[in-house]
Design an enzyme around this catalytic site. Structure first.
Site, PDB file in Angstrom:
ATOM      1  N   LYS A  74      -4.588  19.721  15.682  1.00  0.00           N
ATOM      2  CA  LYS A  74      -3.198  19.608  16.144  1.00  0.00           C
ATOM      3  C   LYS A  74      -2.240  19.476  14.963  1.00  0.00           C
ATOM      4  CE  LYS A  74      -0.197  16.027  18.019  1.00  0.00           C
ATOM      5  NZ  LYS A  74       0.214  15.365  16.776  1.00  0.00           N
ATOM      6  N   ASN A  75      -2.537  18.539  14.061  1.00  0.00           N
ATOM      7  CA  ASN A  75      -1.561  18.261  13.009  1.00  0.00           C
ATOM      8  C   ASN A  75      -1.459  19.387  11.981  1.00  0.00           C
ATOM      9  OD1 ASN A  75      -0.805  15.949  14.270  1.00  0.00           O
ATOM     10  ND2 ASN A  75      -1.890  14.552  12.891  1.00  0.00           N
ATOM     11  N   ARG A 124       9.769   5.462  12.460  1.00  0.00           N
ATOM     12  CA  ARG A 124       9.220   6.579  11.682  1.00  0.00           C
ATOM     13  C   ARG A 124      10.337   7.265  10.903  1.00  0.00           C
ATOM     14  NH1 ARG A 124       5.016   9.766  15.511  1.00  0.00           N
ATOM     15  NH2 ARG A 124       4.044  10.316  13.547  1.00  0.00           N
ATOM     16  N   PRO A 125      10.743   6.646   9.783  1.00  0.00           N
ATOM     17  CA  PRO A 125      11.854   7.203   9.010  1.00  0.00           C
ATOM     18  C   PRO A 125      11.486   8.547   8.381  1.00  0.00           C
ATOM     19  CG  PRO A 125      10.791   5.436   7.771  1.00  0.00           C
ATOM     20  CD  PRO A 125      10.125   5.479   9.124  1.00  0.00           C
ATOM     21  N   ASP A 175      -4.663   7.251  12.959  1.00  0.00           N
ATOM     22  CA  ASP A 175      -4.768   7.927  14.259  1.00  0.00           C
ATOM     23  C   ASP A 175      -6.093   7.657  14.967  1.00  0.00           C
ATOM     24  OD1 ASP A 175      -2.249   8.922  14.054  1.00  0.00           O
ATOM     25  OD2 ASP A 175      -2.814  11.001  13.677  1.00  0.00           O
ATOM     26  N   ARG A 209      -0.466  15.954  24.980  1.00  0.00           N
ATOM     27  CA  ARG A 209       0.215  16.470  23.781  1.00  0.00           C
ATOM     28  C   ARG A 209      -0.768  16.914  22.724  1.00  0.00           C
ATOM     29  NH1 ARG A 209       4.992  12.317  22.352  1.00  0.00           N
ATOM     30  NH2 ARG A 209       6.437  13.438  23.657  1.00  0.00           N
ATOM     31  N   CYS A 251       5.788  10.656  19.579  1.00  0.00           N
ATOM     32  CA  CYS A 251       5.236   9.313  19.797  1.00  0.00           C
ATOM     33  C   CYS A 251       6.015   8.295  18.981  1.00  0.00           C
ATOM     34  CB  CYS A 251       3.769   9.280  19.388  1.00  0.00           C
ATOM     35  SG  CYS A 251       2.706  10.193  20.510  1.00  0.00           S
TER      36      CYS A 251
HETATM   37  C1  UD1 Z   1       1.520  12.194  10.506  1.00  0.00           C
HETATM   38  C2  UD1 Z   1       0.769  12.540  11.771  1.00  0.00           C
HETATM   39  C3  UD1 Z   1       0.469  11.279  12.581  1.00  0.00           C
HETATM   40  C4  UD1 Z   1      -0.225  10.241  11.697  1.00  0.00           C
HETATM   41  C5  UD1 Z   1       0.521  10.021  10.390  1.00  0.00           C
HETATM   42  C6  UD1 Z   1      -0.236   9.145   9.409  1.00  0.00           C
HETATM   43  C7  UD1 Z   1       1.604  14.751  12.269  1.00  0.00           C
HETATM   44  C8  UD1 Z   1       2.438  15.596  13.166  1.00  0.00           C
HETATM   45  N1  UD1 Z   1       1.585  13.453  12.560  1.00  0.00           N
HETATM   46  O1  UD1 Z   1       2.763  11.602  10.920  1.00  0.00           O
HETATM   47  O2  UD1 Z   1      -0.360  11.656  13.669  1.00  0.00           O
HETATM   48  O3  UD1 Z   1      -0.296   9.018  12.401  1.00  0.00           O
HETATM   49  O4  UD1 Z   1       0.748  11.276   9.740  1.00  0.00           O
HETATM   50  O5  UD1 Z   1      -1.470   9.712   9.116  1.00  0.00           O
HETATM   51  O6  UD1 Z   1       0.959  15.222  11.362  1.00  0.00           O
HETATM   52  N2  UD1 Z   1       7.330   7.056   5.873  1.00  0.00           N
HETATM   53  C9  UD1 Z   1       8.532   6.655   5.319  1.00  0.00           C
HETATM   54  N3  UD1 Z   1       9.475   7.622   5.064  1.00  0.00           N
HETATM   55  C10 UD1 Z   1       9.266   8.938   5.349  1.00  0.00           C
HETATM   56  C11 UD1 Z   1       8.051   9.323   5.917  1.00  0.00           C
HETATM   57  C12 UD1 Z   1       7.109   8.358   6.175  1.00  0.00           C
HETATM   58  O7  UD1 Z   1       8.743   5.479   5.048  1.00  0.00           O
HETATM   59  O8  UD1 Z   1      10.152   9.736   5.084  1.00  0.00           O
HETATM   60  C13 UD1 Z   1       6.280   6.053   6.145  1.00  0.00           C
HETATM   61  C14 UD1 Z   1       5.984   5.915   7.635  1.00  0.00           C
HETATM   62  O9  UD1 Z   1       6.839   4.989   8.252  1.00  0.00           O
HETATM   63  C15 UD1 Z   1       4.541   5.464   7.603  1.00  0.00           C
HETATM   64  C16 UD1 Z   1       3.955   6.171   6.385  1.00  0.00           C
HETATM   65  O10 UD1 Z   1       5.069   6.534   5.590  1.00  0.00           O
HETATM   66  O11 UD1 Z   1       4.470   4.081   7.378  1.00  0.00           O
HETATM   67  C17 UD1 Z   1       3.160   7.417   6.688  1.00  0.00           C
HETATM   68  O12 UD1 Z   1       3.916   8.280   7.528  1.00  0.00           O
HETATM   69  P1  UD1 Z   1       3.673   9.860   7.520  1.00  0.00           P
HETATM   70  O13 UD1 Z   1       2.401  10.153   6.796  1.00  0.00           O
HETATM   71  O14 UD1 Z   1       4.912  10.536   7.094  1.00  0.00           O
HETATM   72  O15 UD1 Z   1       3.462  10.166   9.065  1.00  0.00           O
HETATM   73  P2  UD1 Z   1       3.927  11.445   9.860  1.00  0.00           P
HETATM   74  O16 UD1 Z   1       3.915  12.624   8.951  1.00  0.00           O
HETATM   75  O17 UD1 Z   1       5.169  11.166  10.638  1.00  0.00           O
END
Ligand code: UD1
Length: 421
Positions: free
Chosen positions: A22-23, A122-123, A307, A400, A117
């Protein structure tokens, strides 16, 4: 929303085939916007997040066909719109990848803030930091992000991420692909789907190296051409079935996996007493359904994935002795499912980032509610392992990300059906 009715207590036996990741799919499809030509993408999972994305891309002007199951042909040559439909964008998380791909191809984009989700705050500040480093002007409101070229134009640059972010790493890779110059992402995430995205883009003519390490280098190219690509198997879907067998007991061959991607998950289940046998592209799990407690701390890849936190928590709830489960990526993730597991008889105490789980030999059926994708999957596992009948409500979340979940569990001997409300 529909719900699942699960009559628990049956061991799982047989073979399950894992779908495409999926991802990876939800990044590769928006990345097709970068390509002037036809991309044939195979092993695309038929899940609602993918269906939403295809609708967003169609709406942007992409030509899309699905000539056979699991195959998407997508041609974005004629796309000119850089403002994807906000109503569709808000329905899922990964629509934020359109920021990177539209910016790179057209030099501008206006994309609504994503939905999906919401198990934590999720910034996307690291995505924005990357776009700014690449020369973009960014206008960010509570509704959308608007990107345009800054005074010096768009160009490659060095970006050092403050947190290891999967989404930011992928978005910056996409954004840098067609820009002049070289981009280096430091402190990049290393998840298998990042390597998959880079492999897809390289197949289409991009020049990306280092994906899968913490330093990714993207040398901008003028144009990407069409081609064919097959998405990797879904690490988390495979982990979910493996955890389900560990919890219920049984003997299952999990096919179409990359065992190396699974080590972070299978090593923990082995520690808990499940037997794991690795083959070239499959894994057999044998479990008597009686596990031992353990300690797990979630981490970016190659650590134990956040996850899989909820699914392993179910295994811990059924294990003998105590377990400690510490979340280091999304602190509030426990709140998506722990109270539901408690209503099924689990003994879980949350203390900040750590859940202390006191194992009990049995859970009992209850009516529970999915609050996010992986939480929903964990409740399905709990229902399969519990005595009596469980209703899992709000299953739109589960669908999803899990292709044909009812069919796959039923083929393993589970009693699970979907009930329309
Ligand atoms: C992706 C996955 C999600 C998984 C996550 C962590 C997809 C579509 N989703 O989500 O299933 O749970 O990776 O493996 O691939 N963060 C910031 N600023 C940012 C981005 C992230 O502070 O701009 C923080 C987040 O709050 C979190 C950490 O970084 O604590 C990791 O987030 P991130 O790896 O970006 O998750 P996603 O890409 O949203």
């Amino acid at each position: 929303m529909a719900k699942y009715e699960i009559i628990g207590g049956n061991p799982l036996v047989g073979t399950v085939t894992i779908s495409g990741a999926k991802n990876a799919a939800v990044a590769i499809l928006p990345a097709a916007v970068l390509v002037a030509g036809r991309c044939r993408v195979e092993n695309v999972p038929d899940i609602s997040d993918v269906r939403i994305l295809l609708n967003i891309l169609r709406d942007l002007g992409a030509e899309i066909s699905q000539p056979e199951e699991g195959v998407v042909e997508i041609d974005c040559t004629e796309v000119t719109c850089t403002n994807p439909n906000p109503e569709l964008v808000k329905k899922m998380r990964a629509s934020y990848y359109l920021m990177g791909s539209l910016l790179s191809r057209f030099g501008k984009a206006k994309v609504a803030l994503p939905g999906g989700c919401n198990f934590a705050s999720r910034p996307i500040d690291q995505h924005i930091k990357g776009f700014v480093a690449l020369g973009a002007d960014v206008e960010e409101t509570e509704e959308y992000v608007k990107l345009s070229p800054g005074p010096d134009g768009l160009h490659g640059n060095r970006v050092s991420l403050d947190v290891v972010s999967v989404g930011a790493t992928m978005n910056i890779i996409m954004a840098a692909c067609l820009l002049p110059g070289t981009t280096v992402i430091e402190n990049a995430a290393k998840e298998p789907h990042i390597v998959d995205l880079a492999n897809f883009l390289n197949t289409m003519g991009a020049n990306i190296s280092g994906a899968g390490t913490d330093t990714v280098k993207i040398r901008g190219v003028e144009k990407l051409r069409g081609g064919s690509y097959t998405i990797i198997p879904d690490q988390i879907e495979a982990g979910t079935y493996i955890a389900a067998v560990a919890a219920t007991g049984g003997n299952v061959l999990v096919q179409n996996v990359i065992p190396k991607h699974m080590e972070c998950i299978t090593s923990k289940l082995q520690e808990m007493g499940a037997k794991i046998y690795n083959y070239d592209d499959s894994i057999r799990i044998i479990s008597e359904g009686r596990l031992r407690g353990t300690t797990v701390k979630t981490r970016p890849y190659p650590g134990f994935p956040t996850d899989m936190q909820a699914q392993i928590c179910v295994c811990m709830a059924l294990a003998s002795g105590g377990s400690r489960l510490t979340e280091s990526v999304y602190e509030t993730r426990f709140f998506g499912y722990c109270s539901e597991l408690t209503s099924m008889g689990a003994d879980i105490m949350i203390n900040g980032k750590t859940a202390v789980v006191n194992g009990h030999p049995k859970l009992h059926g209850a009516t529970v509610r999915a609050r996010d994708l992986r939480a929903g999957a964990a409740l399905v596992i709990a229902g399969l392992a519990a005595e009596g009948t469980t209703f899992v409500e709000n299953i739109g979340y589960v669908e999803r990300g899990y292709e044909r979940i009812i069919e796959k569990f039923t083929a393993l001997g589970a009693q699970i059906k979907r009930i329309e409300d």
